[in-house]
Every structure is written in structure tokens, then in C-alpha cells.
Design a protein around this motif. Structure first.
Motif, PDB file in Angstrom:
ATOM      1  N   LEU A  12      39.293  41.035  41.387  1.00  0.00           N
ATOM      2  CA  LEU A  12      38.227  41.389  41.607  1.00  0.00           C
ATOM      3  C   LEU A  12      38.532  42.855  41.848  1.00  0.00           C
ATOM      4  O   LEU A  12      39.073  43.198  43.027  1.00  0.00           O
ATOM      5  CB  LEU A  12      36.986  40.983  42.338  1.00  0.00           C
ATOM      6  N   ASP A  18      33.119  39.156  46.213  1.00  0.00           N
ATOM      7  CA  ASP A  18      33.943  38.163  45.979  1.00  0.00           C
ATOM      8  C   ASP A  18      33.654  36.837  47.047  1.00  0.00           C
ATOM      9  O   ASP A  18      33.939  36.502  48.065  1.00  0.00           O
ATOM     10  CB  ASP A  18      35.458  38.395  46.260  1.00  0.00           C
ATOM     11  N   ARG A  39      41.559  38.127  49.408  1.00  0.00           N
ATOM     12  CA  ARG A  39      41.148  38.198  47.979  1.00  0.00           C
ATOM     13  C   ARG A  39      41.492  37.071  47.179  1.00  0.00           C
ATOM     14  O   ARG A  39      42.577  36.471  47.391  1.00  0.00           O
ATOM     15  CB  ARG A  39      41.745  39.473  47.344  1.00  0.00           C
TER      16      ARG A  39
END
Length: 84
Positions: A12, A18, A39
Motif C-alpha cells: 500500500l 493498512d 507495512r
């Protein structure tokens, strides 16, 4: 033709929510792991034949742009290696 493996990593873009990464980050912090950020990414390994490494990279880029990533919310990286 030569054999290659293309690795496409899709994540993303910065600023896009997220929730999977946020949940995992909180769980790691509860386990006393210190981290600045986390992430989530999807990784695709694609075996393909092409004339050369550049042609293999072009094909993998096309796959990423057309299906694997949504350019509105995703960034992606493509790496190509010769396959033995």
C-alpha cells in the motif's frame, strides 16, 4: 529464450490505511518488540521465459500494472533474476 524469475512486491502507498499491518504492529509491541513502523506486502514470484532480463522485467511490470497492483493505492517493485 532464457528462463527468469520475476519477483513483484506490492504494498500500500504511504498514507493508505493498512489495518493488517497496524494489528500486527500492535501485537509485536505487546510482545516487547520495539519498531518504528510495519507495512504489509504481497509478493509474487513469476517464472517466465523471455529474450533477456529487460524483456522479462517489462512483462512483469505489465502484469503488475494490469492485475497485481491497483495504481491508485499500491506501489510495487519488480526484481528479475535468471532461473537455473
Amino acid at each position: 529464450m532464457a528462463a527468469f524469475t520475476a519477483t513483484v512486491t506490492v504494498r500500500l502507498k504511504s498514507g493508505v490505511l493498512d489495518p493488517e499491518a497496524a494489528t500486527t504492529q500492535r501485537a509485536l509491541e505487546r510482545l516487547d518488540f520495539e519498531l518504528d513502523d510495519l507495512r504489509f506486502a504481497d509478493r509474487y514470484e513469476i517464472d517466465l521465459d523471455a529474450d533477456d532480463e529487460a524483456a522479462a522485467a517489462d512483462r512483469a511490470e505489465s502484469m503488475a500494472e494490469r492485475l497485481l497492483a491497483n495504481p491508485t493505492i499500491h506501489d510495487y517493485d519488480v526484481e528479475v533474476e535468471p532461473r537455473a
